[in-house]
Each structure stands twice: as structure tokens, then as C-alpha cells.
Design a protein around this motif. Structure first.
Motif, PDB file in Angstrom:
ATOM      1  N   ASN A 101       0.820  -1.223   0.000  1.00 26.18           N
ATOM      2  CA  ASN A 101       0.000   0.000   0.000  1.00 26.18           C
ATOM      3  C   ASN A 101       0.851   1.270   0.000  1.00 26.18           C
ATOM      4  O   ASN A 101       0.560   2.216  -0.722  1.00 26.18           O
ATOM      5  CB  ASN A 101      -0.945   0.008   1.202  1.00 26.18           C
ATOM      6  N   SER A 102       1.914   1.288   0.820  1.00 28.58           N
ATOM      7  CA  SER A 102       2.821   2.438   0.848  1.00 28.58           C
ATOM      8  C   SER A 102       4.022   2.105  -0.033  1.00 28.58           C
ATOM      9  O   SER A 102       4.805   1.211   0.271  1.00 28.58           O
ATOM     10  CB  SER A 102       3.272   2.732   2.280  1.00 28.58           C
ATOM     11  N   ILE A 103       4.159   2.847  -1.129  1.00 21.40           N
ATOM     12  CA  ILE A 103       5.058   2.432  -2.205  1.00 21.40           C
ATOM     13  C   ILE A 103       6.147   3.482  -2.415  1.00 21.40           C
ATOM     14  O   ILE A 103       5.872   4.687  -2.464  1.00 21.40           O
ATOM     15  CB  ILE A 103       4.241   2.245  -3.508  1.00 21.40           C
ATOM     16  N   ASN A 104       7.387   3.010  -2.558  1.00 15.15           N
ATOM     17  CA  ASN A 104       8.486   3.924  -2.894  1.00 15.15           C
ATOM     18  C   ASN A 104       8.253   4.540  -4.264  1.00 15.15           C
ATOM     19  O   ASN A 104       7.855   3.835  -5.212  1.00 15.15           O
ATOM     20  CB  ASN A 104       9.821   3.177  -2.923  1.00 15.15           C
ATOM     21  N   VAL A 105       8.522   5.835  -4.382  1.00 10.53           N
ATOM     22  CA  VAL A 105       8.337   6.508  -5.663  1.00 10.53           C
ATOM     23  C   VAL A 105       9.468   7.510  -5.874  1.00 10.53           C
ATOM     24  O   VAL A 105       9.948   8.145  -4.926  1.00 10.53           O
ATOM     25  CB  VAL A 105       6.971   7.222  -5.744  1.00 10.53           C
ATOM     26  N   LEU A 106       9.905   7.609  -7.106  1.00  6.60           N
ATOM     27  CA  LEU A 106      10.927   8.582  -7.500  1.00  6.60           C
ATOM     28  C   LEU A 106      10.346   9.475  -8.580  1.00  6.60           C
ATOM     29  O   LEU A 106       9.770   8.984  -9.553  1.00  6.60           O
ATOM     30  CB  LEU A 106      12.163   7.869  -8.044  1.00  6.60           C
ATOM     31  N   THR A 107      10.477  10.786  -8.405  1.00  9.34           N
ATOM     32  CA  THR A 107      10.049  11.712  -9.454  1.00  9.34           C
ATOM     33  C   THR A 107      11.252  12.537  -9.899  1.00  9.34           C
ATOM     34  O   THR A 107      12.109  12.898  -9.100  1.00  9.34           O
ATOM     35  CB  THR A 107       8.930  12.653  -8.977  1.00  9.34           C
ATOM     36  N   ILE A 108      11.310  12.813 -11.200  1.00  9.51           N
ATOM     37  CA  ILE A 108      12.374  13.628 -11.793  1.00  9.51           C
ATOM     38  C   ILE A 108      11.697  14.677 -12.682  1.00  9.51           C
ATOM     39  O   ILE A 108      11.115  14.338 -13.710  1.00  9.51           O
ATOM     40  CB  ILE A 108      13.351  12.768 -12.615  1.00  9.51           C
ATOM     41  N   GLU A 109      11.789  15.924 -12.272  1.00 10.36           N
ATOM     42  CA  GLU A 109      11.085  17.004 -12.959  1.00 10.36           C
ATOM     43  C   GLU A 109      12.084  18.041 -13.458  1.00 10.36           C
ATOM     44  O   GLU A 109      13.000  18.431 -12.730  1.00 10.36           O
ATOM     45  CB  GLU A 109      10.086  17.659 -12.008  1.00 10.36           C
ATOM     46  N   ASP A 110      11.927  18.495 -14.703  1.00  8.62           N
ATOM     47  CA  ASP A 110      12.815  19.538 -15.211  1.00  8.62           C
ATOM     48  C   ASP A 110      12.072  20.854 -15.439  1.00  8.62           C
ATOM     49  O   ASP A 110      10.855  20.888 -15.612  1.00  8.62           O
ATOM     50  CB  ASP A 110      13.546  19.089 -16.484  1.00  8.62           C
ATOM     51  N   LEU A 111      12.838  21.937 -15.390  1.00  5.23           N
ATOM     52  CA  LEU A 111      12.326  23.288 -15.598  1.00  5.23           C
ATOM     53  C   LEU A 111      13.222  24.003 -16.602  1.00  5.23           C
ATOM     54  O   LEU A 111      14.392  23.654 -16.762  1.00  5.23           O
ATOM     55  CB  LEU A 111      12.281  24.082 -14.282  1.00  5.23           C
ATOM     56  N   ASN A 231       1.287  16.425 -10.607  1.00  3.70           N
ATOM     57  CA  ASN A 231       1.236  17.848 -10.958  1.00  3.70           C
ATOM     58  C   ASN A 231       2.479  18.270 -11.733  1.00  3.70           C
ATOM     59  O   ASN A 231       3.606  17.993 -11.340  1.00  3.70           O
ATOM     60  CB  ASN A 231       1.112  18.718  -9.706  1.00  3.70           C
ATOM     61  N   LYS A 232       2.251  18.968 -12.845  1.00  5.61           N
ATOM     62  CA  LYS A 232       3.332  19.591 -13.613  1.00  5.61           C
ATOM     63  C   LYS A 232       2.788  20.899 -14.163  1.00  5.61           C
ATOM     64  O   LYS A 232       2.118  20.930 -15.194  1.00  5.61           O
ATOM     65  CB  LYS A 232       3.800  18.658 -14.741  1.00  5.61           C
ATOM     66  N   ASP A 233       3.075  21.989 -13.440  1.00  8.49           N
ATOM     67  CA  ASP A 233       2.450  23.272 -13.749  1.00  8.49           C
ATOM     68  C   ASP A 233       3.316  24.187 -14.585  1.00  8.49           C
ATOM     69  O   ASP A 233       2.838  25.211 -15.081  1.00  8.49           O
ATOM     70  CB  ASP A 233       2.070  23.993 -12.439  1.00  8.49           C
ATOM     71  N   THR A 234       4.592  23.870 -14.735  1.00  7.21           N
ATOM     72  CA  THR A 234       5.469  24.684 -15.574  1.00  7.21           C
ATOM     73  C   THR A 234       5.917  23.879 -16.780  1.00  7.21           C
ATOM     74  O   THR A 234       5.926  22.638 -16.754  1.00  7.21           O
ATOM     75  CB  THR A 234       6.720  25.130 -14.781  1.00  7.21           C
ATOM     76  N   ARG A 235       6.305  24.568 -17.830  1.00  6.24           N
ATOM     77  CA  ARG A 235       6.686  23.883 -19.060  1.00  6.24           C
ATOM     78  C   ARG A 235       7.847  22.914 -18.801  1.00  6.24           C
ATOM     79  O   ARG A 235       8.831  23.250 -18.152  1.00  6.24           O
ATOM     80  CB  ARG A 235       7.095  24.907 -20.121  1.00  6.24           C
ATOM     81  N   GLY A 236       7.706  21.704 -19.306  1.00  2.00           N
ATOM     82  CA  GLY A 236       8.738  20.689 -19.129  1.00  2.00           C
ATOM     83  C   GLY A 236       8.125  19.324 -18.891  1.00  2.00           C
ATOM     84  O   GLY A 236       6.928  19.108 -19.137  1.00  2.00           O
ATOM     85  N   LEU A 237       8.941  18.397 -18.411  1.00  2.00           N
ATOM     86  CA  LEU A 237       8.524  17.008 -18.245  1.00  2.00           C
ATOM     87  C   LEU A 237       8.791  16.549 -16.815  1.00  2.00           C
ATOM     88  O   LEU A 237       9.775  16.949 -16.193  1.00  2.00           O
ATOM     89  CB  LEU A 237       9.311  16.120 -19.222  1.00  2.00           C
ATOM     90  N   LYS A 238       7.915  15.695 -16.316  1.00  2.00           N
ATOM     91  CA  LYS A 238       8.079  15.107 -14.995  1.00  2.00           C
ATOM     92  C   LYS A 238       7.894  13.599 -15.097  1.00  2.00           C
ATOM     93  O   LYS A 238       6.871  13.118 -15.595  1.00  2.00           O
ATOM     94  CB  LYS A 238       7.055  15.686 -14.013  1.00  2.00           C
ATOM     95  N   ILE A 239       8.892  12.868 -14.628  1.00  2.00           N
ATOM     96  CA  ILE A 239       8.851  11.410 -14.628  1.00  2.00           C
ATOM     97  C   ILE A 239       8.411  10.925 -13.253  1.00  2.00           C
ATOM     98  O   ILE A 239       8.882  11.420 -12.231  1.00  2.00           O
ATOM     99  CB  ILE A 239      10.242  10.818 -14.958  1.00  2.00           C
ATOM    100  N   ILE A 240       7.507   9.946 -13.228  1.00  2.00           N
ATOM    101  CA  ILE A 240       7.036   9.359 -11.966  1.00  2.00           C
ATOM    102  C   ILE A 240       7.294   7.846 -12.035  1.00  2.00           C
ATOM    103  O   ILE A 240       6.741   7.157 -12.908  1.00  2.00           O
ATOM    104  CB  ILE A 240       5.542   9.632 -11.720  1.00  2.00           C
ATOM    105  N   ILE A 241       8.123   7.348 -11.121  1.00  2.00           N
ATOM    106  CA  ILE A 241       8.463   5.919 -11.119  1.00  2.00           C
ATOM    107  C   ILE A 241       8.006   5.302  -9.803  1.00  2.00           C
ATOM    108  O   ILE A 241       8.686   5.422  -8.776  1.00  2.00           O
ATOM    109  CB  ILE A 241       9.972   5.697 -11.306  1.00  2.00           C
ATOM    110  N   PRO A 242       6.853   4.632  -9.784  1.00  2.00           N
ATOM    111  CA  PRO A 242       6.405   3.955  -8.559  1.00  2.00           C
ATOM    112  C   PRO A 242       7.037   2.569  -8.437  1.00  2.00           C
ATOM    113  O   PRO A 242       7.607   2.050  -9.399  1.00  2.00           O
ATOM    114  CB  PRO A 242       4.895   3.852  -8.768  1.00  2.00           C
ATOM    115  N   TYR A 243       6.923   1.985  -7.257  1.00  8.69           N
ATOM    116  CA  TYR A 243       7.529   0.685  -6.966  1.00  8.69           C
ATOM    117  C   TYR A 243       9.041   0.727  -7.226  1.00  8.69           C
ATOM    118  O   TYR A 243       9.632  -0.221  -7.743  1.00  8.69           O
ATOM    119  CB  TYR A 243       6.869  -0.430  -7.787  1.00  8.69           C
ATOM    120  N   LEU A 244       9.652   1.869  -6.868  1.00 11.08           N
ATOM    121  CA  LEU A 244      11.092   2.001  -7.029  1.00 11.08           C
ATOM    122  C   LEU A 244      11.789   0.913  -6.210  1.00 11.08           C
ATOM    123  O   LEU A 244      11.502   0.722  -5.035  1.00 11.08           O
ATOM    124  CB  LEU A 244      11.559   3.384  -6.552  1.00 11.08           C
TER     125      LEU A 244
END
Length: 637
Positions: A101-111, A231-244
Motif C-alpha cells: 500500500n505504501s510504495i516507494n516513488v521517484l520523481t524527476i522534474e525539469d524546468l 502535478n506539472k504546472d510549468t513547461r517541461g517534463l516530470k517522470i514518476i516511477i512507482p515501486y522504485l
């Protein structure tokens, strides 16, 4: 259809029951592979402004219920059937994650990046629609309209995005995009094996997307109503990796992955990276100033130079910072000349040497090992321009961590690449040799202090045996003082005998090799048994076997040069004799000895001595430290 669907293409029958091989390739790179690929993509997507690229990396937790389509994902995971031991084990592992239920997650967001374009066109197949290429195509690399910009970009294979799936326990990733018009969409993918679900066979890859029944195309969901992690409110890309994967949640390893691969981009102030660990409540901001502090921090890097043998980032940073004017070097292939900036430092404290080859966009490709110069005391950073970047890309593997002609299929291109790599090696070898020569005592100089000492000792002994009257000049003579003879006591005699015995030089015997088991014995001679003189055109080596037990029976031996590095480690196959010497003879030159890369064969032993002349192959400067391994036949011992 709802906003939580994964689309798997239907197939007539299952053919492939193995996971995508690229998953294992990127998994072996660990979290570094994922960090490397995503930051590279961010630099490639930089906006045409003066603002530097910024990347935010966050480690955290997410609830299972926050992941769209996750129930459908596990339905497909549960439907997989392994056909060999490896796939069975992996499928069982993936299925075991279902109850978490509680899962490791990694996000990588660029601006300050472009983001992906053409999301509304979905699976259009057009190269200008970068969203469709990133979301739905494998092995496809979108090219920039500007040729020079394109050739300098980090990406080339179009497969790096699978690195995100590779670090997930269930091969799952999502992404959120905001384009130049402020339009926001989400996508994602999961990599399984071909499987049967509800009596229908499906392809291995599923895409988080909706499907248009009319044109059979996939289109992304608008980013509305999802968890805040999307959420990605500024121009660019955000990666979401669950079950890290748990082994990839190490904060320090993520910091090092950034510094190891992008130290040039950071030092050139082209990018800044923020890393936040919400689980352990840690964070760090990596820019030019903090990078210099990180590489000096023992919590991250080894800084004692004699111990630096694998991770060279602190040395690269120091070299790149301290060498103000790099050397321009040219390296030829069969049909082109490539020019690089070389930042080079000689440092006798270093046990090994590497060349960090870096793309002009600031990403290190490889720690390049110069053949036969791996254990030399230097450090270097090599950077080309757009032309050089383009050529290096042809030799890179898919994860951009290796340069090799083996990656090229075309015969002529392969030959061209081999020639370039060969010339690069030769160029670096000469630069290293020159640096060692400049920083070492001239190899032609010979320490004669021991000779003078022996002459003085001999003169004194001869003088003591001469007549009592010693003529000093025509007018003056001196009488030699005759010391009274004194007999040694029994204890003194015993002590004298023991002292002489302890002065015998003892070779270090080695464990038998295959050859030694066939009647040979090998040993390392003590330093006191070897004299070596280096002249401009040749070297002379004398091996003295006197006082070595059993040596009186030896008639010939094989000699191997053993290199001793800065850490005192011994290497029997490091310096090639065939590269340094054109011939090896006895002192008179009447007999030539056969030799290969590392061994001189059947060298004569006369009067317990072997003396060999090694005639140099050109202007060879050799400042390596050697020991000498001697092999003799067992029946001679």
C-alpha cells in the motif's frame, strides 16, 4: 473507457515469452542509469534562453490508490506465465508487490525545458510530435531541426526512456507533460511479456492512454483529477516511477550519479539539480559551488589519492578546474580528423590513470582506459565539439557508457572507428610518456655512489697490503701503522658466521603455474640482486645469483618483467617488451634471445651472472618500477 486505462495491443498468438533485454541492461546500471538518461534528456530539451536547466529529483512514498490504472496493471501481471526459470522468478517477484500500500516513488522534474510537443495528436507517427514518439514508440529518436544542435544532443538510440521502467519492481512508469501552450497531459508505460488475459493474447507493452476506436490511435489523458504527485504546472517534463526498487533509494548514490555524469555541465553552470529525500528528510542543491564541496566530502567520495581506483570524479573535477588552458589534440580516423580539448594532469600520488571522455553538452560518456597505461599517474578530461560528438555517438552503446567499434555493424564504419580508437590510444600514450619524462629524473643518469664507495674500499684494502713505507711525494714518506693481530673469541666467530648467513639474498618463490608444474620453478629476485642501467639506445640488466641457494647449478633462465604500481601491487602483464625493444642479446651481441610481450627466454647464466642488452625500439622512456621473475628448470636447482 475511463481515465485509468492501460492499452495493450491484441495479438493472434503468443510468440515472445521473455522480457525486453534492455530492461536488464539498464537495471545493471542501477539508479545511475535512470538519473543519467533523464538529466541528459533535460539538457537536450533546454529552452533557447539564458536560463539554465533545473532538475528536481524527489524520493518519497505514494499510496497504491493514487496510481491510476494500477488494478488493471496487476490483472495483466497476474496473467503472465513464465516459460523458463528466469521469467518465472521475475513474474513471481512482480506479483508479490500486489498487496503493498505504501510504495516507494521517484520523481524527476525539469524546468526551463521545452517539454514534449504535439500531445493532442497522440500516436501520429510524425517526428515533430515528440510526445507521441516518447509515449508510444521504441528505438525512435526525434531529431532537432538544427543539425549542429542535434549532433550535440545526448540521446541517439531512442531507447533510454526504458531506464525508468527498469528501476521499478513492476517495470512501471508514468510521466506528466506541460507544453509551450500550457497544455498538460499524462502518459505512462509498463513492460511485461506477451500474455493471455481473459482469453485474449496481448503484446508485452502496455501504454497508459486512451484509444480512439475510429482511427485506432492512442491519445494521452489530460492531467486533470490525478494525485498531486502528477502535478506539472510549468513547461517541461516530470517522470514518476512507482515501486522504485529498494536498492535504488540510496540518497548518496543519487547524489553521486548526478556528480559522476554531469560534473562538466554543472561546472559550466549549464544545469543545477535539487535532490530531496522525503523519507529520510534530506536534501541537497547541486550547483558549481556545492559540487566542489561534495567531491571533497568523504561521505560521498574517496579523496586519498593513492586509494582512488574506481570512481574518479574528484580527480576529474580538480583537473577540469585547475587546467586553465586545455591542450588541443587532433585524432585521425581513416577519413577524418577530430579535434579535442584535453585537460591533463600528472600526479605521482595516483595509482591509476583514466581519461574522462565528455560530450560537449557536459555529460561524461566513459572512464577511458588507455591500453597498457592503466596504472600510470595521471588524470585527464577530453571534450570535443559537435563534430566529435556525432562521431562518438556512433561508437556508444545504448546506455552511453562505452565506446567501442564492436557496436558498429557497417564494415567500413567499423574499420574507421577502430582506427580512431587506435590513434586516440597512441596519442594519449605519447602525452603520458612525455609527462612522465618531464616529471622524472632522466633515465640515462646513473647513481654511481656505490661504485665510488667500492673503489674507495678497494683502494684502502690494497693500500693496507702494500709496503710499510708509503711514498706520498718526492720529499715525504709515511710509515703504515701495523695493527696488532687479534684472534676472535669463539662467540665472536659464531656471531660472524650467523651475520654472513643473514646477508644471503633470498628470492621469493612463487606458486607453481602450469609450466612450473612441468618441471620449472619461479621466483622473484631480491632488489639487491639486480642492476639496471638505461642509456639512450639500450638498457643493460645484470642479474646476480651469487649467494642464492642452488644457483651454482643454473645454466639458463626465463626472465619476466613484473611492474610494481604506486600501491605496491605487482602486475606481470602490464609493460610489453615488444613495444619497447627491437632486440635482446647477450653482452657481446653474439647471441639473440627470443622474447614475446612479457618474457625473455633461455637467457644464459655464466659464473652465477646473467647480463642482457635490451636494444630500444626508438626513443623509449621507461620510468616504471620493476621486479624480475626468474624461471629455472627444476633439475637445475
Amino acid at each position: 473507457m475511463n481515465m485509468n486505462d492501460f492499452q495493450f495491443a491484441k495479438i493472434e498468438y503468443i510468440e515472445n515469452t521473455t522480457f525486453d533485454g534492455s530492461l536488464d541492461s539498464f537495471y545493471e546500471k542501477g539508479i545511475e542509469g535512470t538519473i543519467r538518461e533523464n538529466i541528459q534528456n533535460s539538457i537536450d530539451a533546454k529552452l533557447e534562453t539564458e536560463n539554465k536547466v533545473k532538475v528536481r529529483i524527489v524520493l518519497g512514498k505514494v499510496e497504491r490508490s493514487e496510481l491510476p490504472g494500477i488494478n488493471e496493471v496487476f490483472q495483466h501481471i497476474d496473467s503472465m506465465e513464465g516459460k523458463n526459470e528466469y521469467t518465472i522468478e521475475k513474474i513471481n517477484y512482480m506479483q508479490g508487490r500486489k498487496e503493498e500500500n505504501s510504495i516507494n516513488v521517484l520523481t524527476i522534474e525539469d524546468l526551463n525545458t521545452k517539454g514534449l510537443s504535439g500531445a493532442k495528436n497522440g500516436q501520429s507517427g510524425r517526428s515533430e510530435d515528440t510526445f507521441g514518439s516518447y509515449a508510444y514508440r521504441k528505438g525512435f529518436h526525434n531529431k532537432n531541426e538544427n543539425a549542429e544542435t542535434e549532433i550535440s544532443r545526448g540521446g541517439s538510440h531512442g531507447i533510454g526512456k526504458i531506464s525508468n521502467n527498469a528501476v521499478s519492481d513492476i517495470n512501471l512508469m508514468y510521466f506528466s507533460n506541460c507544453d509551450e501552450f500550457g497544455e498538460k497531459h499524462v502518459g505512462g508505460s509498463i513492460h511485461l511479456i506477451e500474455h493471455n488475459h481473459d482469453n485474449q493474447d496481448y503484446r508485452a507493452t502496455g501504454y497508459f492512454s486512451k484509444k480512439d476506436a475510429y482511427n485506432n490511435r492512442l491519445y494521452p489523458f489530460e492531467n486533470v483529477g490525478y494525485s498531486k504527485i502528477f502535478n506539472k504546472d510549468t513547461r517541461g517534463l516530470k517522470i514518476i516511477i512507482p515501486y522504485l526498487r529498494k536498492e535504488f533509494t540510496n540518497f548518496q548514490e543519487i547524489v553521486k550519479a548526478v556528480c559522476d555524469n554531469f560534473f562538466v555541465a554543472i561546472l559550466n553552470e549549464n544545469i543545477e539539480i535539487e535532490i530531496i529525500d522525503k523519507i529520510q528528510d534530506k536534501n541537497i542543491y547541486i550547483d558549481k559551488k556545492s559540487l566542489l564541496e561534495i567531491v571533497e566530502d568523504r561521505n560521498y567520495y574517496e579523496n586519498y589519492k593513492p586509494s582512488i581506483k574506481k570512481i574518479f570524479t574528484p580527480l576529474y573535477v580538480q583537473t577540469f578546474q585547475e587546467v586553465i588552458e586545455p591542450t588541443k589534440i587532433k585524432v585521425d580516423s581513416l577519413n577524418e580528423t577530430y579535434e579535442f580539448d584535453l585537460y591533463f594532469k600528472y600526479d605521482e600520488e595516483l595509482p591509476v590513470g583514466r581519461v574522462g571522455i565528455v560530450r560537449s553538452m557536459g555529460m561524461k560518456i566513459v572512464d577511458y582506459k588507455v591500453d597498457r597505461y592503466i596504472r600510470r599517474p595521471y588524470n585527464a578530461v577530453l571534450i570535443g565539439g559537435p563534430k566529435e560528438d556525432g562521431f562518438l555517438k556512433t561508437m556508444e552503446n545504448e546506455s552511453h557508457t562505452q565506446l567501442s567499434a564492436d557496436n558498429i555493424k557497417n564494415t567500413n564504419s567499423k574499420k574507421n572507428a577502430k582506427k580512431f580508437l587506435s590513434n586516440l590510444t597512441k596519442k594519449m600514450q605519447k602525452i603520458i610518456d612525455d609527462s612522465i619524462t618531464r616529471n622524472s629524473v632522466d633515465s640515462g643518469e646513473l647513481d654511481t655512489s656505490h661504485i665510488l664507495s667500492e673503489l674507495d674500499s678497494t683502494f684502502s684494502k690494497n693500500l693496507s697490503k702494500s709496503t710499510e713505507k708509503v711514498q706520498v711525494d718526492s720529499k715525504t714518506s709515511l710509515l703504515k701503522k701495523k695493527n696488532k693481530e687479534r684472534r676472535e673469541t669463539r662467540k665472536e666467530k659464531e656471531y660472524s658466521i650467523q651475520t654472513k648467513k643473514t646477508q644471503n639474498r633470498t628470492p621469493r618463490k612463487l606458486k607453481p603455474s602450469e609450466k612450473e608444474e612441468q618441471g620449472y620453478e619461479a621466483m622473484i629476485l631480491p632488489n639487491s640482486s639486480v642492476e639496471r642501467i638505461s642509456l639512450s639506445d639500450r638498457e643493460i640488466i645484470k642479474l646476480d645469483f651469487n649467494n642464492i641457494e642452488g644457483s651454482t647449478n643454473w645454466s639458463e633462465c626465463d626472465i619476466t618483467f613484473v611492474v610494481v604500481d604506486g600501491m605496491g601491487q605487482e602486475h606481470q602483464q602490464e609493460a610489453r617488451l615488444t613495444d619497447s625493444f627491437e632486440s635482446i642479446t647477450n653482452p657481446t651481441g653474439s647471441k639473440h634471445y627470443d622474447f614475446n610481450d612479457y618474457k625473455i627466454k633461455n637467457v644464459e647464466i655464466e659464473n652465477n651472472l646473467s647480463v642482457i642488452n635490451l636494444n630500444k625500439n626508438g626513443d623509449v622512456k621507461d620510468s616504471l618500477k620493476y621486479l624480475y621473475k626468474v624461471e629455472v628448470e627444476s633439475h637445475d636447482i
